[in-house]
Design a protein around this motif. Structure first.
Motif, PDB file in Angstrom:
ATOM      1  N   TRP A  24      -0.542  12.888  -8.594  1.00  0.00           N
ATOM      2  CA  TRP A  24      -1.761  12.282  -8.016  1.00  0.00           C
ATOM      3  C   TRP A  24      -1.165  11.011  -7.388  1.00  0.00           C
ATOM      4  O   TRP A  24      -1.315  10.502  -6.198  1.00  0.00           O
ATOM      5  CB  TRP A  24      -2.613  11.934  -8.929  1.00  0.00           C
ATOM      6  CG  TRP A  24      -4.020  11.208  -8.214  1.00  0.00           C
ATOM      7  CD1 TRP A  24      -4.097  10.813  -7.070  1.00  0.00           C
ATOM      8  CD2 TRP A  24      -5.313  11.622  -8.716  1.00  0.00           C
ATOM      9  NE1 TRP A  24      -5.512  10.747  -6.630  1.00  0.00           N
ATOM     10  CE2 TRP A  24      -6.178  10.930  -7.774  1.00  0.00           C
ATOM     11  CE3 TRP A  24      -5.914  12.105  -9.937  1.00  0.00           C
ATOM     12  CZ2 TRP A  24      -7.666  10.974  -8.108  1.00  0.00           C
ATOM     13  CZ3 TRP A  24      -7.339  11.858 -10.265  1.00  0.00           C
ATOM     14  CH2 TRP A  24      -8.221  11.218  -9.325  1.00  0.00           C
ATOM     15  N   VAL A  25      -0.115  10.158  -8.241  1.00  0.00           N
ATOM     16  CA  VAL A  25       0.226   8.753  -7.769  1.00  0.00           C
ATOM     17  C   VAL A  25       1.403   9.079  -6.632  1.00  0.00           C
ATOM     18  O   VAL A  25       1.326   8.410  -5.569  1.00  0.00           O
ATOM     19  CB  VAL A  25       1.085   8.133  -9.051  1.00  0.00           C
ATOM     20  CG1 VAL A  25       1.748   6.937  -8.546  1.00  0.00           C
ATOM     21  CG2 VAL A  25       0.023   7.499 -10.141  1.00  0.00           C
ATOM     22  N   VAL A  26       2.214   9.996  -6.770  1.00  0.00           N
ATOM     23  CA  VAL A  26       2.992  10.234  -5.505  1.00  0.00           C
ATOM     24  C   VAL A  26       2.431  10.550  -4.278  1.00  0.00           C
ATOM     25  O   VAL A  26       2.810  10.297  -3.294  1.00  0.00           O
ATOM     26  CB  VAL A  26       4.274  11.367  -6.181  1.00  0.00           C
ATOM     27  CG1 VAL A  26       5.230  11.687  -4.873  1.00  0.00           C
ATOM     28  CG2 VAL A  26       4.942  10.812  -7.153  1.00  0.00           C
ATOM     29  N   GLY A  27       1.500  11.825  -4.757  1.00  0.00           N
ATOM     30  CA  GLY A  27       0.652  12.188  -3.310  1.00  0.00           C
ATOM     31  C   GLY A  27      -0.078  11.299  -2.875  1.00  0.00           C
ATOM     32  O   GLY A  27      -0.171  11.356  -1.446  1.00  0.00           O
ATOM     33  N   THR A  28      -0.561  10.085  -3.628  1.00  0.00           N
ATOM     34  CA  THR A  28      -1.575   9.126  -2.644  1.00  0.00           C
ATOM     35  C   THR A  28      -0.387   8.216  -1.969  1.00  0.00           C
ATOM     36  O   THR A  28      -0.956   7.603  -0.925  1.00  0.00           O
ATOM     37  CB  THR A  28      -2.362   8.404  -3.758  1.00  0.00           C
ATOM     38  OG1 THR A  28      -1.685   7.930  -4.804  1.00  0.00           O
ATOM     39  CG2 THR A  28      -3.391   9.258  -4.245  1.00  0.00           C
ATOM     40  N   THR A  29       0.692   8.044  -2.638  1.00  0.00           N
ATOM     41  CA  THR A  29       1.727   6.993  -1.977  1.00  0.00           C
ATOM     42  C   THR A  29       2.070   7.924  -0.880  1.00  0.00           C
ATOM     43  O   THR A  29       2.269   7.147   0.462  1.00  0.00           O
ATOM     44  CB  THR A  29       2.799   6.809  -2.736  1.00  0.00           C
ATOM     45  OG1 THR A  29       2.251   6.141  -4.005  1.00  0.00           O
ATOM     46  CG2 THR A  29       3.874   5.956  -2.246  1.00  0.00           C
ATOM     47  N   ILE A  72       0.856  -1.194  -0.101  1.00  0.00           N
ATOM     48  CA  ILE A  72       0.046   0.209   0.012  1.00  0.00           C
ATOM     49  C   ILE A  72       0.893   1.168  -0.027  1.00  0.00           C
ATOM     50  O   ILE A  72       0.606   2.151  -0.756  1.00  0.00           O
ATOM     51  CB  ILE A  72      -0.961   0.068   1.282  1.00  0.00           C
ATOM     52  CG1 ILE A  72      -2.107  -0.941   0.922  1.00  0.00           C
ATOM     53  CG2 ILE A  72      -1.546   1.244   1.390  1.00  0.00           C
ATOM     54  CD1 ILE A  72      -2.895  -1.613   2.532  1.00  0.00           C
ATOM     55  N   THR A  73       2.001   1.251   0.557  1.00  0.00           N
ATOM     56  CA  THR A  73       2.905   2.496   0.890  1.00  0.00           C
ATOM     57  C   THR A  73       4.035   2.404  -0.249  1.00  0.00           C
ATOM     58  O   THR A  73       4.526   3.647  -0.152  1.00  0.00           O
ATOM     59  CB  THR A  73       3.463   2.497   2.315  1.00  0.00           C
ATOM     60  OG1 THR A  73       4.253   1.318   2.626  1.00  0.00           O
ATOM     61  CG2 THR A  73       1.999   2.409   3.234  1.00  0.00           C
ATOM     62  N   ALA A  94       1.576   6.081   2.981  1.00  0.00           N
ATOM     63  CA  ALA A  94       2.637   5.961   3.912  1.00  0.00           C
ATOM     64  C   ALA A  94       2.647   6.814   5.127  1.00  0.00           C
ATOM     65  O   ALA A  94       3.117   6.171   6.291  1.00  0.00           O
ATOM     66  CB  ALA A  94       3.924   6.337   3.070  1.00  0.00           C
ATOM     67  N   ALA A  95       1.871   7.963   5.204  1.00  0.00           N
ATOM     68  CA  ALA A  95       2.097   8.900   6.199  1.00  0.00           C
ATOM     69  C   ALA A  95       0.754   8.254   7.235  1.00  0.00           C
ATOM     70  O   ALA A  95       0.867   8.254   8.504  1.00  0.00           O
ATOM     71  CB  ALA A  95       1.712  10.237   6.036  1.00  0.00           C
ATOM     72  N   ALA A  96      -0.217   7.823   6.595  1.00  0.00           N
ATOM     73  CA  ALA A  96      -1.211   7.086   7.514  1.00  0.00           C
ATOM     74  C   ALA A  96      -0.915   5.903   8.084  1.00  0.00           C
ATOM     75  O   ALA A  96      -1.400   5.868   9.175  1.00  0.00           O
ATOM     76  CB  ALA A  96      -2.619   6.929   6.478  1.00  0.00           C
TER      77      ALA A  96
END
Length: 421
Positions: free
Chosen positions: A245-250, A195-196, A254-256
């Protein structure tokens, strides 16, 4: 003569294609086709990888994490049953309803956890482990009941049955349960990593598309003398937006997901396991009525590991830490009574469920650890769920952006191409 005609036609077609490729329309057509193809490929790759992340998120919440928790509960329930059986035996004759209920509840918990773990067993190794546990658990309970029956009649052979039961539990049942727990925890870690982790294929495809847009713009500039092709520029912007978008969601995923929470969950589960091991050793050393040297070494080893685990997770001043200290003090009083030939006093100290007894302090510590474990598990699930929220619509969204990029290339190149046709 006839056989040469197709060859000549093919040669002429190839020559015409080479000449056309050197012309402005040929270059513009090739650039447009290549950019459209790259945009479509990037869209499919990105949507597939983002969709895979969403699938792993759903799997972690619905399958992997619950099975990891079931494996942990299975181990603890089996250990608790073994400790409760030893405590019941020490009671002598007919054990108290509370002690018997604790043993039966532990077996019920083990059966429920085993059923849950079996439902989700998908690989051969896991099925083999669960089959062994399922086959050996009735044998274990049979030994315990034989020990109980002989103990009620005052027959010394009862202790032999109980030692045999505990040997089966410690040597096979708990070993297999530990293997199952480690396997499930590794699977949870794998899902969290998936996921991360930054999707490399998607990132590479989008970077190649951006580079191709830049190179294609340079080729179009040379052929059309137009500084910017609006369609190619728009495609580059859409590709850059998809990449962000891809980098931001990753990054958001990872932060979550706090890997420290998962590590804390493992540590707390291990603490409960170490506590149950030490408690079983504490009661068995009184059942054997022999030299306590070897048994006390094993108890001390488990206790030292438990103390270190508690110190690094909940702290020595926490409810669990304080109950652990009181339990250790009670154990020292038990050993002192045994060495002073006060066997009855040692047994009373070990199984007394009042505030002054070791059993009460152990139960208080285990209850505190269980509460903390459940809270940490909820945090792990919340983290994974938050990461999933960050991934929402990323698969469809990036696909739409890159399809729009392909359309923008066509819309930008075709009018320029028509000028030469």
């Amino acid at each position: 003569m006839r056989s040469r005609l197709p060859t000549t036609a093919l040669r002429n077609a190839a020559e015409w294609t080479r000449r056309f490729a050197r012309t402005a329309p040929g270059v513009m057509g090739a650039v447009g086709a290549a950019l459209v193809l790259l945009a479509l490929i990037a869209g499919l790759v990105t949507a597939n990888q983002q969709g895979g992340k969403i699938t792993r998120h759903d799997t972690a919440l619905a399958h992997t994490e619950p099975l990891a928790n079931a494996a942990q509960r299975l181990y603890v329930a089996l250990s608790s049953a073994d400790a409760a059986a030893s405590t019941a035996f020490l009671s002598g004759g007919i054990e108290s309803p509370q002690v018997r209920t604790r043993y039966e509840n532990a077996l019920s918990d083990a059966a429920a956890a085993l059923a849950e773990a079996t439902t989700g067993a998908s690989d051969a190794r896991t099925r083999d482990i669960l089959a062994k546990i399922s086959a050996e658990l009735p044998t274990y309970t049979g030994y315990v009941e034989a020990a109980r029956a002989n103990n009620r009649q005052g027959l010394p052979v009862g202790s032999a049955y109980l030692r045999q039961a505990s040997a089966l539990m410690q040597g096979s049942l708990l070993t297999n349960a530990s293997d199952l727990e480690q396997t499930r925890l590794r699977q949870l870690h794998d899902d969290q990593d998936a996921i991360t982790r930054l999707p490399l294929w998607s990132t590479a495809a989008l970077l190649i598309l951006l580079a191709a847009c830049g190179y294609g713009s340079w080729l179009l500039l040379r052929r059309t003398n137009r500084l910017v092709n609006a369609g190619v520029a728009a495609a580059a912007g859409l590709a850059a937006l998809a990449l962000l978008w891809v980098v931001g969601t990753t990054v958001a995923a990872a932060a979550a997901i706090d890997t420290g929470a998962t590590a804390r969950f493992e540590s707390l589960a291990q603490a409960r396991i170490l506590a149950q091991q030490a408690r079983t050793e504490e009661t068995l050393q009184l059942i054997t009525r022999g030299d306590m040297g070897a048994s006390e070494q094993r108890f001390t080893a488990s206790s030292d590991q438990l103390r270190a685990t508690l110190s690094s997770t909940v702290g020595v001043n926490s409810e669990a830490g304080q109950a652990f200290s009181r339990w250790q003090d009670g154990h020292h009083r038990e050993v002192a009574a045994y060495l002073a030939n006060n066997y009855r006093g040692a047994v009373d100290q070990a199984i007394d469920a009042t505030v002054a007894g070791s059993a009460a302090e152990f139960d208080a510590m285990d209850a505190a650890l269980k509460t903390e474990l459940e809270r940490t598990r909820a945090q792990v699930r919340d983290d994974v769920n938050t990461a999933g929220n960050a991934l929402t619509l990323s698969s469809a969204g990036t696909l739409v952006l890159l399809l729009a990029a392909a359309g923008a290339v066509g819309a930008g190149v075709w009018p320029r191409l028509k000028e030469f046709l």
